[in-house]
Design a protein around this motif. Structure first.
Motif, mmCIF file in Angstrom:
data_model
loop_
_atom_site.group_PDB
_atom_site.id
_atom_site.type_symbol
_atom_site.label_atom_id
_atom_site.label_comp_id
_atom_site.label_asym_id
_atom_site.label_seq_id
_atom_site.Cartn_x
_atom_site.Cartn_y
_atom_site.Cartn_z
ATOM 1 N N MET A 113 0.827 -1.223 0.000
ATOM 2 C CA MET A 113 0.000 0.000 0.000
ATOM 3 C C MET A 113 0.859 1.271 0.000
ATOM 4 O O MET A 113 0.500 2.249 -0.629
ATOM 5 C CB MET A 113 -0.998 -0.002 1.157
ATOM 6 C CG MET A 113 -0.422 -0.013 2.526
ATOM 7 S SD MET A 113 -1.749 0.284 3.732
ATOM 8 C CE MET A 113 -2.096 -1.342 4.314
ATOM 9 N N GLU A 114 2.007 1.246 0.685
ATOM 10 C CA GLU A 114 2.843 2.454 0.747
ATOM 11 C C GLU A 114 3.322 2.834 -0.651
ATOM 12 O O GLU A 114 3.326 4.011 -1.030
ATOM 13 C CB GLU A 114 4.050 2.225 1.670
ATOM 14 C CG GLU A 114 3.704 2.136 3.159
ATOM 15 C CD GLU A 114 3.172 0.767 3.599
ATOM 16 O OE1 GLU A 114 3.120 -0.168 2.749
ATOM 17 O OE2 GLU A 114 2.793 0.623 4.780
ATOM 18 N N ASP A 115 3.705 1.833 -1.441
ATOM 19 C CA ASP A 115 4.187 2.111 -2.805
ATOM 20 C C ASP A 115 3.056 2.692 -3.664
ATOM 21 O O ASP A 115 3.282 3.560 -4.501
ATOM 22 C CB ASP A 115 4.706 0.823 -3.466
ATOM 23 C CG ASP A 115 5.916 0.267 -2.734
ATOM 24 O OD1 ASP A 115 6.543 1.030 -1.974
ATOM 25 O OD2 ASP A 115 6.217 -0.930 -2.913
ATOM 26 N N VAL A 116 1.860 2.198 -3.453
ATOM 27 C CA VAL A 116 0.715 2.678 -4.246
ATOM 28 C C VAL A 116 0.422 4.143 -3.906
ATOM 29 O O VAL A 116 0.209 4.969 -4.794
ATOM 30 C CB VAL A 116 -0.525 1.787 -3.984
ATOM 31 C CG1 VAL A 116 -1.761 2.351 -4.654
ATOM 32 C CG2 VAL A 116 -0.251 0.371 -4.468
ATOM 33 N N VAL A 117 0.467 4.474 -2.608
ATOM 34 C CA VAL A 117 0.189 5.856 -2.201
ATOM 35 C C VAL A 117 1.276 6.798 -2.722
ATOM 36 O O VAL A 117 0.991 7.902 -3.181
ATOM 37 C CB VAL A 117 0.084 5.973 -0.663
ATOM 38 C CG1 VAL A 117 -0.123 7.414 -0.241
ATOM 39 C CG2 VAL A 117 -1.050 5.121 -0.140
ATOM 40 N N ASN A 118 2.524 6.329 -2.688
ATOM 41 C CA ASN A 118 3.620 7.201 -3.113
ATOM 42 C C ASN A 118 3.530 7.612 -4.578
ATOM 43 O O ASN A 118 4.122 8.602 -4.979
ATOM 44 C CB ASN A 118 4.977 6.516 -2.872
ATOM 45 C CG ASN A 118 5.296 6.517 -1.396
ATOM 46 O OD1 ASN A 118 4.720 7.302 -0.644
ATOM 47 N ND2 ASN A 118 6.182 5.631 -0.974
ATOM 48 N N GLU A 119 2.814 6.848 -5.362
ATOM 49 C CA GLU A 119 2.706 7.161 -6.786
ATOM 50 C C GLU A 119 1.553 8.099 -7.072
ATOM 51 O O GLU A 119 1.229 8.337 -8.216
ATOM 52 C CB GLU A 119 2.467 5.870 -7.590
ATOM 53 C CG GLU A 119 3.608 4.894 -7.542
ATOM 54 C CD GLU A 119 4.871 5.461 -8.158
ATOM 55 O OE1 GLU A 119 4.786 6.440 -8.930
ATOM 56 O OE2 GLU A 119 5.954 4.928 -7.856
ATOM 57 N N ASN A 120 0.872 8.593 -6.063
ATOM 58 C CA ASN A 120 -0.464 9.093 -6.323
ATOM 59 C C ASN A 120 -0.854 10.438 -5.732
ATOM 60 O O ASN A 120 -2.058 10.716 -5.620
ATOM 61 C CB ASN A 120 -1.460 8.022 -5.847
ATOM 62 C CG ASN A 120 -2.846 8.297 -6.306
ATOM 63 O OD1 ASN A 120 -3.431 9.278 -5.875
ATOM 64 N ND2 ASN A 120 -3.379 7.480 -7.167
ATOM 65 N N ASP A 121 0.089 11.289 -5.368
ATOM 66 C CA ASP A 121 -0.325 12.533 -4.726
ATOM 67 C C ASP A 121 -1.264 12.263 -3.560
ATOM 68 O O ASP A 121 -2.109 13.076 -3.206
ATOM 69 C CB ASP A 121 -1.062 13.454 -5.714
ATOM 70 C CG ASP A 121 -0.089 14.261 -6.527
ATOM 71 O OD1 ASP A 121 1.087 14.294 -6.122
ATOM 72 O OD2 ASP A 121 -0.508 14.837 -7.544
ATOM 73 N N LYS A 122 -1.195 11.065 -3.043
ATOM 74 C CA LYS A 122 -1.994 10.682 -1.875
ATOM 75 C C LYS A 122 -3.498 10.749 -2.096
ATOM 76 O O LYS A 122 -4.259 10.988 -1.165
ATOM 77 C CB LYS A 122 -1.570 11.496 -0.660
ATOM 78 C CG LYS A 122 -0.067 11.399 -0.437
ATOM 79 C CD LYS A 122 0.322 11.521 1.000
ATOM 80 C CE LYS A 122 1.733 10.955 1.145
ATOM 81 N NZ LYS A 122 2.428 11.280 2.293
ATOM 82 N N MET A 123 -3.935 10.529 -3.329
ATOM 83 C CA MET A 123 -5.390 10.458 -3.574
ATOM 84 C C MET A 123 -5.848 9.001 -3.533
ATOM 85 O O MET A 123 -6.486 8.495 -4.447
ATOM 86 C CB MET A 123 -5.718 11.039 -4.956
ATOM 87 C CG MET A 123 -5.420 12.505 -5.092
ATOM 88 S SD MET A 123 -6.869 13.496 -4.856
ATOM 89 C CE MET A 123 -7.705 13.226 -6.418
#
Ligand code: FMN
Length: 356
Positions: A113-123
Motif C-alpha cells: 500500500m505504501e508504494d501505491v500511495v507514493n505514486e499518487n499525490d496521496k489520492m
C-alpha cells in the motif's frame, strides 16, 4: 483498431491475459443475473435534455468527502491487479493520479500500500476486509493511515465469497510469483484450494463472517480517517450506516459477484438517497460503462460513481496508458452527455434530467 468505449477494452484485454484471470475478472455469482442487470438497468432509464443553455464550458469537476476530483468518478477496489499487468496497482495509481481522481486500493492487492500511495499525490483510499485476527486488521488500518490514505472503505457484503462457478471450475488461485502484499502474516499462504476456488478458501480461512454493526465503533476507534461503508443494498442499511457514524456509503452489490438476483444498484439508489437525504455522501458502483450512466447515477442521488472492471480491462490492455485511456474516454463521454443535457456543472445534475 482503437477502443472507442469502455466495453471495447474488455474485448481488447481478453487476448492479453490467461483464461482463468479473464474469468475471475469478468465473472459474477451463480447465474450472473445481478451482474447483467447492473448494467442493463441503466438502459431502462431515459434522460430528459434541455436546450439553449450555453454549454460552451462544461466543467466535470466534483468532490467526495471534501476531496476535489476532476470528474465524479473513483476507481473501485479490485483485487490482484498483477494478474492483469506486471505493473499492477502501481500503474493504476499513476493513472488515477495523473487524471485527478481517487483510487480505492483493495486489501487484496499485489502491491504494498505504501508504494501505491507514493505514486499518487496521496489520492488513495484503503478498502478494508476485516480479518478474524483483529491485530492484522488493526495493523492494516494503521498502516493505511500512516501511509497517507484519505479514508477507510469498509466492505461489508463479503462475509463469505459468492459462488463464482467459473473460478470453481478453473480452481482459481494466484500464480506462484504473486501474493497478497499487504498482509505479510497471511500473504505467504498458498490459497487453499479445497473443493472450491482458492479465493473462496482464502476468504473463509481469514475473513470474519461474524462482523456486525457492533464492530463499526471499534474500526472507528482504531483510526481518525473517515469511514465509508461499501456494499449497501437497501435503505435500512443506509440509515444504520448514518446512525453508526459512517461518513459515506457505496451502494454496491460487489459487481454482481456476491448475492445473485439482488437488484441492480441503480434501481435501489433512489430509495436509499431519499431515506438518508443529505446526512451522508453516497457513491454507487456496478455496471457503469457510459458517460450517460454517470449522469443518471448523479441525477438519482449519487455524489460520484466507482468503476471496477473497465479499469482492469484498461490495465490489461495497455498498463498505465490503458487505464488513462479508459478514464479519458469516460471523461469525454461525461462532458458530452452533460452538454447535450444542457448542464455545465456537476452540481446542476439533478432529478430533472430523468425522464418520468
Ligand atoms: C475482479 C474483481 C475484484 C474485486 N475485488 C474487490 C475487493 O478486493 N474489494 C472490494 O471491496 N470489492 C471488490 N470488487 C468489487 C468492486 O469494488 C466493485 O464493487 C465492482 O467491480 C463494481 O462493478 P463494475 O465492475 O461493474 O464496475 C471486485 C470486483 C471485481 C470485478
Amino acid at each position: 483498431m482503437q477502443p472507442l468505449n469502455l466495453n471495447d477494452f474488455e474485448v481488447f484485454a481478453r487476448d492479453k491475459i490467461s483464461e482463468s484471470a479473464y474469468d475471475y475478472f469478468r465473472g459474477g455469482a451463480d447465474d450472473e443475473i445481478t451482474l447483467l442487470e447492473n448494467s442493463s438497468a441503466y438502459k431502462n432509464i431515459f434522460l430528459k435534455y434541455r436546450v439553449l443553455r450555453d454549454v460552451s464550458n462544461v466543467d466535470t469537476s466534483a468532490s467526495f468527502l471534501g476531496i476535489k476530483l476532476s470528474m465524479p468518478v473513483l476507481i473501485a477496489p479490485t483485487a490482484f491487479h498483477k494478474l492483469a499487468h506486471p505493473e499492477g496497482e502501481i500503474a493504476v495509481s499513476k493513472a488515477a493520479s495523473s487524471e485527478g481522481i481517487i483510487m480505492i486500493l483493495s486489501t487484496l492487492s499485489n502491491s504494498d500500500m505504501e508504494d501505491v500511495v507514493n505514486e499518487n499525490d496521496k489520492m488513495v483510499m484503503f478498502q478494508l476486509y476485516v480479518y478474524k485476527d483483529r491485530e492484522i486488521t488493526r495493523e492494516l488500518i494503521q498502516r493505511a493511515e500512516s501511509a497517507g490514505m484519505k479514508a477507510i472503505v469498509l466492505t461489508v457484503d463479503t462475509p463469505y465469497i459468492g459462488k463464482r462457478e467459473k473460478d470453481i471450475r478453473n480452481r482459481f488461485t494466484l500464480p506462484e510469483h504473486l501474493s497478497v502484499k499487504n498482509l505479510l502474516p497471511v500473504s505467504k499462504d498458498k490459497f487453499p484450494v479445497v473443493d472450491n476456488s482458492g479465493l473462496a478458501g482464502y476468504v473463509s480461512s481469514h475473513l470474519d463472517p461474524s462482523l456486525s454493526w457492533k464492530d463499526i465503533d471499534w474500526i472507528k476507534s482504531v483510526s481518525k480517517l473517515p469511514l465509508v461503508i461499501k456494499g449497501i443494498g437497501c435503505s435500512e442499511d443506509a440509515l444504520l450506516s448514518v446512525e453508526n457514524g459512517a461518513d459515506g456509503i457505496v451502494v454496491s452489490n460487489h459487481g454482481g459477484r456476491q448475492l445473485d438476483t439482488c437488484r441492480a444498484t441503480i434501481d435501489v439508489l433512489p430509495e436509499i438517497a431519499e431515506s438518508v437525504s443529505d446526512k451522508i455522501e453516497i457513491l454507487i458502483d456496478g455496471g457503469i460503462r457510459k458517460g450517460t450512466d454517470v449522469i443518471k447515477a448523479l441525477a438519482l442521488g449519487a455524489k460520484a460513481v466507482l468503476i471496477g472492471r473497465p479499469v482492469i480491462w484498461g490495465l490489461a490492455y495497455d498498463g498505465e496508458k490503458g487505464v488513462k485511456d479508459v478514464l479519458n474516454i469516460l471523461r469525454n463521454e461525461i462532458t458530452l452527455a452533460m452538454a447535450l443535457c444542457g448542464v455545465d456543472k456537476v452540481k446542476n445534475i439533478n432529478n430533472e434530467l430523468i425522464a418520468k
